[in-house]
Design an enzyme around this catalytic site. Sequence first.
Site, short mmCIF file in Angstrom:
data_model
loop_
_atom_site.label_atom_id
_atom_site.label_comp_id
_atom_site.label_asym_id
_atom_site.label_seq_id
_atom_site.Cartn_x
_atom_site.Cartn_y
_atom_site.Cartn_z
N ARG A 77 6.55 0.14 -6.83
CA ARG A 77 6.99 1.28 -6.00
C ARG A 77 7.65 0.76 -4.73
NH1 ARG A 77 2.47 5.69 -4.93
NH2 ARG A 77 1.80 4.09 -3.47
N GLY A 132 0.85 -1.18 0.00
CA GLY A 132 0.00 0.00 0.00
C GLY A 132 0.89 1.23 0.00
N GLU A 133 0.38 2.33 0.45
CA GLU A 133 1.16 3.56 0.57
C GLU A 133 1.53 3.70 2.04
OE1 GLU A 133 3.23 6.81 0.36
OE2 GLU A 133 1.47 6.88 1.66
N GLU A 165 2.11 -12.38 -3.18
CA GLU A 165 0.67 -12.65 -3.32
C GLU A 165 0.14 -12.37 -4.72
OE1 GLU A 165 0.81 -8.25 -2.34
OE2 GLU A 165 1.98 -10.05 -1.88
N CYS A 191 6.32 -5.12 1.12
CA CYS A 191 6.41 -3.77 0.54
C CYS A 191 6.20 -2.70 1.62
CB CYS A 191 5.42 -3.63 -0.62
SG CYS A 191 5.77 -2.22 -1.70
N HIS A 241 5.98 -8.55 -3.90
CA HIS A 241 4.60 -8.99 -3.65
C HIS A 241 4.40 -10.45 -4.06
CE1 HIS A 241 2.78 -4.98 -2.83
NE2 HIS A 241 3.81 -4.56 -3.55
#
Length: 235
Positions: free
Chosen positions: A170, A69-70, A214, A102, A212
């Site tokens: 990112r 996420g962010e 997943e 992440c 990631h």
Amino acid sequence: MLAGSGSLGDSNPSITLGVMAVQGAFLEHQVSLQKAAEQLSQRPSLTVREVRHADDVTSDLQGLIIPGGESTTMSLFLRCNNMEEPLRDWIGQENHVTWGTCAGMILLSKQMEHQKEGGQSSLGMTDTLVSRNYFGRQVDSFEADLPITHPRLLNDPSTKKEYFRGVFIRAPAVLEVTDPAVEVLASLRLSEKVAPVVVAFRQGRILSTAFHPELTEDLRWHRYFLEMVLGEMKV
């Protein structure tokens, strides 16, 4: 899938896991966990809960995933919803296993580089210096083959590959490890001109990946996480 009546020592133990459902591919993590459980010899029965509030961080959870996420937004959400201290307390308890992917890696680190103006709080659990957005912005997202050397990550019934196809969105990277207790599990070198950076590690009961898993069909990292949980259960 509802948890069965298994207990420690049973051939099919019950595991209760939490996946933080604030941002990121938390549903994909849930699906991957169920598929990975079916590949284990113990065939554990899983209950997977979505974690959105402090009251969801309960002692009966044996494992927790903090997905992507962010990271700044997630950090603000945790602070505004009084979740930081419950999470720190839960992660610090014996037999609790945590995996950050992440943004989760960033939130778990004790030190961050390239924080946004005004700073960004973290859970401060791993002895690492992590660079936010080390590989660039969203448009710079990419996939790369990561060499796999850890025997437990090589032992996969669905593939004999000695690499993992990492999806980097990112993504952060570990610039420095500040404690020998941190075990590096994967590093990435984008070119001969750039030194490799750590993109996966384990420190005790905490697993962190910059990529990631997943978002792939390769279940090795979810199997590894479940094996960490089962190991803490002494199954």
